[in-house]
Design a protein around this motif. Structure first.
Motif, PDB file in Angstrom:
ATOM      1  N   PRO A 120       0.813  -1.230   0.000  1.00  0.00           N
ATOM      2  CA  PRO A 120       0.000   0.000   0.000  1.00  0.00           C
ATOM      3  C   PRO A 120       0.837   1.266   0.000  1.00  0.00           C
ATOM      4  CG  PRO A 120      -0.068  -1.060   2.155  1.00  0.00           C
ATOM      5  CD  PRO A 120       0.597  -2.030   1.230  1.00  0.00           C
ATOM      6  N   GLN A 121       2.051   1.204   0.556  1.00  0.00           N
ATOM      7  CA  GLN A 121       2.898   2.391   0.555  1.00  0.00           C
ATOM      8  C   GLN A 121       3.427   2.697  -0.854  1.00  0.00           C
ATOM      9  OE1 GLN A 121       5.439   2.937   4.185  1.00  0.00           O
ATOM     10  NE2 GLN A 121       4.625   0.937   4.740  1.00  0.00           N
ATOM     11  N   LYS A 122       3.617   1.658  -1.661  1.00  0.00           N
ATOM     12  CA  LYS A 122       3.969   1.899  -3.061  1.00  0.00           C
ATOM     13  C   LYS A 122       2.816   2.607  -3.786  1.00  0.00           C
ATOM     14  CE  LYS A 122       7.320  -1.801  -3.908  1.00  0.00           C
ATOM     15  NZ  LYS A 122       7.572  -3.084  -4.602  1.00  0.00           N
ATOM     16  N   ALA A 123       1.596   2.203  -3.450  1.00  0.00           N
ATOM     17  CA  ALA A 123       0.441   2.873  -4.068  1.00  0.00           C
ATOM     18  C   ALA A 123       0.389   4.341  -3.678  1.00  0.00           C
ATOM     19  CB  ALA A 123      -0.849   2.161  -3.654  1.00  0.00           C
ATOM     20  N   LEU A 124       0.670   4.649  -2.391  1.00  0.00           N
ATOM     21  CA  LEU A 124       0.687   6.040  -1.950  1.00  0.00           C
ATOM     22  C   LEU A 124       1.817   6.818  -2.627  1.00  0.00           C
ATOM     23  CD1 LEU A 124       0.025   5.616   1.890  1.00  0.00           C
ATOM     24  CD2 LEU A 124      -1.530   6.630   0.213  1.00  0.00           C
ATOM     25  N   GLY A 125       2.911   6.127  -2.976  1.00  0.00           N
ATOM     26  CA  GLY A 125       4.063   6.791  -3.580  1.00  0.00           C
ATOM     27  C   GLY A 125       3.961   6.977  -5.079  1.00  0.00           C
ATOM     28  N   TRP A 126       2.951   6.384  -5.706  1.00  0.00           N
ATOM     29  CA  TRP A 126       2.828   6.465  -7.155  1.00  0.00           C
ATOM     30  C   TRP A 126       2.751   7.902  -7.694  1.00  0.00           C
ATOM     31  CZ3 TRP A 126       3.461   3.756 -11.447  1.00  0.00           C
ATOM     32  CH2 TRP A 126       2.822   4.155 -12.612  1.00  0.00           C
ATOM     33  N   PRO A 127       1.976   8.812  -7.071  1.00  0.00           N
ATOM     34  CA  PRO A 127       1.860  10.169  -7.643  1.00  0.00           C
ATOM     35  C   PRO A 127       3.185  10.927  -7.695  1.00  0.00           C
ATOM     36  CG  PRO A 127       0.085   9.750  -6.094  1.00  0.00           C
ATOM     37  CD  PRO A 127       1.069   8.635  -5.933  1.00  0.00           C
ATOM     38  N   THR A 128       4.152  10.579  -6.829  1.00  0.00           N
ATOM     39  CA  THR A 128       5.421  11.317  -6.801  1.00  0.00           C
ATOM     40  C   THR A 128       6.577  10.452  -7.301  1.00  0.00           C
ATOM     41  OG1 THR A 128       5.660  10.698  -4.471  1.00  0.00           O
ATOM     42  CG2 THR A 128       4.759  12.877  -4.937  1.00  0.00           C
ATOM     43  N   ARG A 129       6.270   9.425  -8.065  1.00  0.00           N
ATOM     44  CA  ARG A 129       7.300   8.491  -8.536  1.00  0.00           C
ATOM     45  C   ARG A 129       8.412   9.251  -9.276  1.00  0.00           C
ATOM     46  NH1 ARG A 129       2.766   8.496 -11.316  1.00  0.00           N
ATOM     47  NH2 ARG A 129       2.754   8.577 -13.604  1.00  0.00           N
ATOM     48  N   GLY A 130       9.643   8.948  -8.894  1.00  0.00           N
ATOM     49  CA  GLY A 130      10.804   9.529  -9.556  1.00  0.00           C
ATOM     50  C   GLY A 130      11.231  10.888  -9.049  1.00  0.00           C
ATOM     51  N   GLU A 131      10.429  11.532  -8.185  1.00  0.00           N
ATOM     52  CA  GLU A 131      10.832  12.834  -7.635  1.00  0.00           C
ATOM     53  C   GLU A 131      12.008  12.649  -6.666  1.00  0.00           C
ATOM     54  OE1 GLU A 131       9.193  16.110  -7.428  1.00  0.00           O
ATOM     55  OE2 GLU A 131       7.183  15.777  -8.246  1.00  0.00           O
ATOM     56  N   ARG A 132      12.884  13.633  -6.600  1.00  0.00           N
ATOM     57  CA  ARG A 132      13.984  13.582  -5.636  1.00  0.00           C
ATOM     58  C   ARG A 132      13.409  13.599  -4.221  1.00  0.00           C
ATOM     59  NH1 ARG A 132      19.344  14.632  -6.039  1.00  0.00           N
ATOM     60  NH2 ARG A 132      19.034  15.492  -8.142  1.00  0.00           N
ATOM     61  N   ALA A 133      13.954  12.747  -3.331  1.00  0.00           N
ATOM     62  CA  ALA A 133      13.440  12.616  -1.972  1.00  0.00           C
ATOM     63  C   ALA A 133      14.517  12.953  -0.958  1.00  0.00           C
ATOM     64  CB  ALA A 133      12.930  11.194  -1.727  1.00  0.00           C
ATOM     65  N   ALA A 134      14.185  13.823  -0.020  1.00  0.00           N
ATOM     66  CA  ALA A 134      15.071  14.168   1.089  1.00  0.00           C
ATOM     67  C   ALA A 134      14.525  13.523   2.357  1.00  0.00           C
ATOM     68  CB  ALA A 134      15.151  15.683   1.266  1.00  0.00           C
ATOM     69  N   ALA A 179      17.954  23.490  -0.224  1.00  0.00           N
ATOM     70  CA  ALA A 179      17.898  24.552  -1.231  1.00  0.00           C
ATOM     71  C   ALA A 179      18.704  24.177  -2.475  1.00  0.00           C
ATOM     72  CB  ALA A 179      18.414  25.863  -0.638  1.00  0.00           C
ATOM     73  N   ARG A 180      19.814  23.469  -2.275  1.00  0.00           N
ATOM     74  CA  ARG A 180      20.666  23.109  -3.410  1.00  0.00           C
ATOM     75  C   ARG A 180      20.064  21.984  -4.241  1.00  0.00           C
ATOM     76  NH1 ARG A 180      25.232  21.082  -0.823  1.00  0.00           N
ATOM     77  NH2 ARG A 180      25.417  23.213  -0.052  1.00  0.00           N
ATOM     78  N   HIS A 181      19.420  21.005  -3.566  1.00  0.00           N
ATOM     79  CA  HIS A 181      18.970  19.805  -4.279  1.00  0.00           C
ATOM     80  C   HIS A 181      17.480  19.824  -4.636  1.00  0.00           C
ATOM     81  CE1 HIS A 181      22.778  17.666  -3.951  1.00  0.00           C
ATOM     82  NE2 HIS A 181      22.887  18.186  -2.738  1.00  0.00           N
ATOM     83  N   ARG A 182      16.702  20.735  -4.084  1.00  0.00           N
ATOM     84  CA  ARG A 182      15.305  20.956  -4.476  1.00  0.00           C
ATOM     85  C   ARG A 182      14.478  19.662  -4.500  1.00  0.00           C
ATOM     86  NH1 ARG A 182      14.512  26.141  -3.486  1.00  0.00           N
ATOM     87  NH2 ARG A 182      16.196  27.421  -4.327  1.00  0.00           N
ATOM     88  N   PRO A 183      14.299  19.006  -3.361  1.00  0.00           N
ATOM     89  CA  PRO A 183      13.530  17.758  -3.357  1.00  0.00           C
ATOM     90  C   PRO A 183      12.044  17.998  -3.606  1.00  0.00           C
ATOM     91  CG  PRO A 183      13.991  18.432  -1.115  1.00  0.00           C
ATOM     92  CD  PRO A 183      14.764  19.373  -2.012  1.00  0.00           C
ATOM     93  N   GLY A 184      11.404  17.023  -4.237  1.00  0.00           N
ATOM     94  CA  GLY A 184       9.950  17.052  -4.393  1.00  0.00           C
ATOM     95  C   GLY A 184       9.250  16.291  -3.294  1.00  0.00           C
ATOM     96  N   ILE A 185      10.013  15.446  -2.560  1.00  0.00           N
ATOM     97  CA  ILE A 185       9.493  14.653  -1.443  1.00  0.00           C
ATOM     98  C   ILE A 185      10.363  14.933  -0.227  1.00  0.00           C
ATOM     99  CG2 ILE A 185       9.033  12.307  -0.580  1.00  0.00           C
ATOM    100  CD1 ILE A 185       9.058  11.417  -3.573  1.00  0.00           C
TER     101      ILE A 185
END
Length: 541
Positions: free
Chosen positions: A218-232, A272-278
Motif C-alpha cells: 500500500p505504501q507503493k500505491a501512496l508513492g505512485w503520484p510522486t514516482r521519480g521525484e527527488r526525496a530528502a 535549497a541546493r537539491h530541491r527535493p519534491g518529497i
C-alpha cells in the motif's frame, strides 16, 4: 532492494551529508549502483568473518547512513539484522543485546568506548559477585567494527592486538570473495527493530519478509503520484519505517538526499541546493524545520509531498510546510501506526484542507490491508463517537516480541492488536486520537488536543508537553525557540479558555528525554518531576 534498483536505474544519485563510516573514501555523492556494490562488498566481509544465515547481527553504532548499508549486507547473506538506535543508553542497549542471545555486534570504537563501555556490567556482577564494570564482549559472539584498522586485528591473522572487547575491524576482510545472496523463507525472522521505549525499556519486534511486504504494497500505491521525484529523508536508520520508505523510493527510481544532521543551518542549504519534491522526517523535526519555510534560498519551495509518521503532527506545522511550497497543489500524508503494525491509518492534507482539519483525526484504515476499531472497557466494539482503546487488525503485524512473548500475547486478542492509544471513530470510519492510555489525565479530555491549540496560538513555542504532576494535575512543560523566556502575559491569554493547568515549566528542548524518532518520553518527564530533577530555565523553573 539496492540490487534491483541498480539493475533498473543504475546511475541514479544518492547524496549524503556526511561520508559513510564503512567507506569514507566514497565521498558524499554515490549512486544506486555504487551502494549495491558496497552491500556486496560488506556481505562478503561478513561471510568471511563467520556470519551465517539465520544468525542475529546487532548493528549499534554512531548515527550514519551506513547503518542502512550494513543492514542490507547482513540480510543479503541470510542473517538477521537487529537494529539498535544510536541514542540508546548503554545499559538499555546491553539489555537488548542480552535478549538477542549472543548476537554478532557491528559497532564502532566511539560507541564501544562510550555508551557500551559498561553495557555488560549487570551480567558480570550477577555471575561474579563483586565484579566491576564489564564490557559488551560478555553479551555477544564477536564484535566487528567499522573503524579503519592500523593493521589487521588479531583474529585476521597478523598478530596485532585486537581492539576494545576483542573487536575485529571489518576491513580485516577487505579481500573477501563475493558470496551469493541467501533468501530466507518469507515467514522466517528477517529483521529485528525495537519499539520507541516511551513507556519503559524498548521491546524487540521481530519482522519477516511476508509482513514487511504486506506493509510495502500500500505504501507503493501512496508513492505512485510522486514516482521519480527527488526525496530528502531525515529518519531513524534503526526504525522499520525507513526501510519501507526506502523500498518505495528505490522501486520508483527517486534520487535520494539522506540527511543525518537535522540542524536547519546544515539541512536548509542542502535542501535549497537539491530541491527535493518529497520530504519526510519525524514530526518534531518538522517543527524544527518550520523556520525553513521562509529561509534564504527557499529550501522547501519545490516540495510536492511531505511524509509524517511516528507521531501526530501539529496543525501549525502542516500549515507552514504546505505554505512554504511553490508547487501548485502540495500535500502532506500522515501515517498512523507502530513498529509492530506498520501504518494502519492514513490522512491526506492539502493547503485548503489543512486550515479546517481536525488535528486529532489521524485518518482512515488502509483498504484491503488494515482494519481499525474502538473497544470499550469490556473489550466490545464501541459506538461511533464513544472513546475507547484503539485496536487494529493488519496483515503487517510482527511475528513476536523477542524474549517477551507474554507482552506480545497480552496486546493481541482474536487478531486485534491493542495500539496503546485512546481515541474514537466517527460514523464514516475516521479515526481520532486522544492520548496514550498511560498519559491520561482526568482533568484534560485530550492532552494532545490542548498541546495542538497552544502550538497554534503561540508561534514562539518549539514544543509543549502536558504531563501529570504529583497530584495528577496537568503540568505543561514548554520549550521556546531560541530558549527565550516565555512571555507570561501571552501564556495567560493563550490558556484562558483551556482546562486549568499548573504554572508552566520552561525547559530547553535538548533537555526533554526523547526517543530516536524524537518522540517525547512523557513518563520519564513525570519521573523527573517526582525526583525534583528539573533542568528548567526561565518561567516556572
Amino acid at each position: 532492494m539496492f540490487h534491483q534498483a541498480a539493475r533498473r536505474y543504475g546511475a541514479v544519485p544518492v547524496t549524503l551529508d556526511r561520508p559513510l563510516d564503512v567507506s569514507p573514501g566514497a565521498g558524499l555523492d554515490l549512486s544506486y549502483r555504487e551502494l549495491a556494490g558496497l552491500v556486496d562488498d560488506l556481505s562478503a566481509r561478513l561471510w568471511a568473518a563467520g556470519v551465517r544465515p539465520t544468525e542475529r547481527v546487532a548493528i549499534h553504532k554512531s548515527d550514519n547512513v551506513d547503518i542502512v548499508v550494513l543492514a542490507c549486507a547482513v540480510s543479503r547473506i541470510g542473517a538477521v539484522p537487529a537494529l539498535l538506535s544510536p541514542g540508546l543508553h548503554g545499559r538499555v542497549a546491553g539489555e537488548l543485546l542480552e535478549r538477542l542471545g549472543r548476537p554478532w555486534l557491528i559497532t564502532d570504537r566511539a560507541t564501544l568506548e562510550g555508551s557500551l563501555r559498561d553495557a555488560g556490567a549487570p551480567r558480570a556482577a550477577a555471575s561474579v559477585p563483586g565484579a566491576g564494570p564489564a564490557g559488551v564482549a560478555c553479551l555477544v559472539r564477536q564484535v566487528l567494527t567499522v573503524d579503519r584498522s592500523t593493521g589487521s586485528a588479531g583474529s585476521a591473522g597478523t598478530g596485532d592486538t585486537p581492539g576494545p572487547d576483542g573487536a575485529v575491524p571489518l576491513d580485516a576482510y577487505a579481500d573477501a570473495a563475493p558470496h551469493a545472496p541467501v533468501r530466507l523463507h518469507p515467514r522466517e525472522p528477517s529483521l529485528i527493530t525495537h519499539s520507541s521505549g516511551t513507556t519503559g525499556v524498548p521491546k524487540l519486534a521481530v519482522h519477516c519478509a511476508h509482513t514487511m511486504g504486506n506493509r510495502l504494497v500500500p505504501q507503493k500505491a501512496l508513492g505512485w503520484p510522486t514516482r521519480g521525484e527527488r526525496a530528502a529523508l531525515h529518519l531513524s536508520f534503526a526504525h522499520s519505517r525507513f526501510y519501507h520508505l526506502l523500498g518505495v523510493l528505490l522501486h520508483f527510481g527517486s534520487p535520494l538526499l539522506l540527511i543525518v544532521d537535522p540542524d536547519p543551518a546544515s539541512a536548509g542549504p542542502l535542501l535549497a541546493r537539491h530541491r527535493p519534491g518529497i520530504v519526510e522526517t519525524h514530526p518534531n523535526t518538522f517543527v524544527l524545520w518550520e523556520e525553513l519555510a521562509d529561509a534564504p534560498g527557499a529550501p522547501l519551495s519545490s516540495v510536492r509531498s511531505y511524509g509524517s509518521t511516528f507521531d501526530a503532527i501539529h496543525p501549525r506545522t502542516v500549515h507552514k510546510l504546505l505554505g512554504a511550497s511553490r508547487r501548485r497543489a502540495p500535500w502532506l500524508v500522515q501515517l498512523y501506526g507502530q513498529s509492530e503494525t506498520g501504518p494502519v491509518a492514513f490522512q491526506w492534507y492539502s493547503r485548503r484542507g489543512a486550515a479546517r482539519a481536525d488535528s486529532r483525526r489521524v485518518g482512515t484504515a488502509i483498504p484491503g490491508f488494515t482494519r481499525v476499531r474502538i473497544a470499550d472497557g469490556d473489550g466490545r466494539r464501541a459506538a461511533p463517537g464513544t472513546p475507547g482503546r484503539i485496536e487494529a487488525r493488519t496483515r503487517g503485524l510482527i511475528l513476536t516480541y523477542l524474549g517477551a512473548r507474554e507482552s506480545y500475547d497480552r496486546q493481541l486478542h482474536d487478531g486485534w492488536w491493542q495500539m496503546g492509544d485512546m481515541g474514537y471513530r466517527d460514523r464514516w470510519g475516521g479515526l481520532y486520537l486522544l492520548d496514550r492510555e498511560v498519559d491520561l489525565i482526568d482533568a484534560v479530555n485530550s492532552n494532545l488536543a490542548v498541546e495542538d491549540i497552544l502550538m497554534s496560538r503561540l508561534e514562539e513555542l518549539r514544543e509543549v508537553v502536558i504531563v501529570p504532576g504529583a497530584e495528577r494535575e496537568p503540568v505543561p512543560v514548554v520549550c521556546v525557540r531560541g530558549d527565550r523566556p516565555l512571555d507570561a502575559r501571552r501564556w495567560g491569554e493563550a490558556t484562558a479558555d483551556l482546562p486549568g493547568m499548573s504554572a508552566p515549566l520552561q525547559w530547553r528542548f535538548d533537555d526533554l528525554p526523547r526517543t530516536s524518532t524524537w518522540k517525547i518520553k512523557r513518563l520519564e518527564i513525570t519521573a523527573m518531576l517526582d525526583r525534583g530533577a528539573l533542568p528548567a530555565a526561565g518561567l516556572g523553573g
